[in-house]
Design a protein around this motif. Structure first.
Motif, PDB file in Angstrom:
ATOM      1  N   GLU A  17      -2.771  -2.719   8.566  1.00 41.88           N
ATOM      2  CA  GLU A  17      -1.564  -2.329   7.847  1.00 41.88           C
ATOM      3  C   GLU A  17      -0.363  -2.468   8.769  1.00 41.88           C
ATOM      4  O   GLU A  17      -0.466  -2.208   9.961  1.00 41.88           O
ATOM      5  N   LYS A  44      -0.742  -4.018   3.437  1.00 40.16           N
ATOM      6  CA  LYS A  44      -2.119  -4.088   3.929  1.00 40.16           C
ATOM      7  C   LYS A  44      -2.639  -5.505   3.738  1.00 40.16           C
ATOM      8  O   LYS A  44      -2.495  -6.086   2.660  1.00 40.16           O
ATOM      9  N   THR A 101       4.772  -0.371   3.384  1.00 37.61           N
ATOM     10  CA  THR A 101       3.573  -0.605   4.173  1.00 37.61           C
ATOM     11  C   THR A 101       2.761  -1.676   3.453  1.00 37.61           C
ATOM     12  O   THR A 101       2.523  -1.572   2.243  1.00 37.61           O
ATOM     13  N   SER A 154       0.807  -1.218   0.000  1.00 34.33           N
ATOM     14  CA  SER A 154       0.000   0.000   0.000  1.00 34.33           C
ATOM     15  C   SER A 154       0.840   1.267   0.000  1.00 34.33           C
ATOM     16  O   SER A 154       0.318   2.345  -0.280  1.00 34.33           O
TER      17      SER A 154
END
Length: 121
Positions: free
Chosen positions: A68, A63, A61, A51
């Motif tokens: 997350e 998800k 990051t 993400s």
């Protein structure tokens, strides 16, 4: 004046005590420093959709469902894409991503390995 028989004995006892202190101080000085502790925690797998990629902070990051997680990328992180070595900028938002991480002493998630895209067959 009378000579004291205790005076030579006292001097000898003090000399031995001081010699012992000197030896123990030298022994402490020559002890090698303990090496930095190695990671004792086993790597934990992760997977999801990429993400975010932050090239400045060297993080990704990931998800998965509604959660997350942000992983730090270090010089020791192994990055792969399509079964070949890759770099952080090869990851694109929306890609499938997986890998392994360890939790650092300060609570951050450090990526051990990252794979952009589906697993190679």
């Amino acid at each position: 004046m009378r000579k004291s028989y205790f005076q030579p004995v006292l001097v000898a006892v003090l000399a031995v005590a001081l010699a012992g202190l000197s030896l123990s101080a030298r022994a402490e000085e020559t002890k090698p420093e303990k090496p930095a502790p190695k990671h004792t925690q086993r790597p934990v797998p992760f997977s999801g959709t990429l993400s975010a990629v932050d090239k400045t902070a060297m993080t990704i990051t990931v998800k998965k469902k509604e959660a997350e997680q942000t992983f730090e990328i270090t010089s020791n992180t192994r990055i792969m894409k399509e079964g070949k070595p890759a770099v952080l900028s090869d990851g694109a938002v929306g890609d499938m991503v997986g890998g392994q991480y360890r939790k650092t002493d300060d609570g951050k998630l450090e990526a051990v390995s990252v794979r952009f895209g589906p697993k190679p067959e």
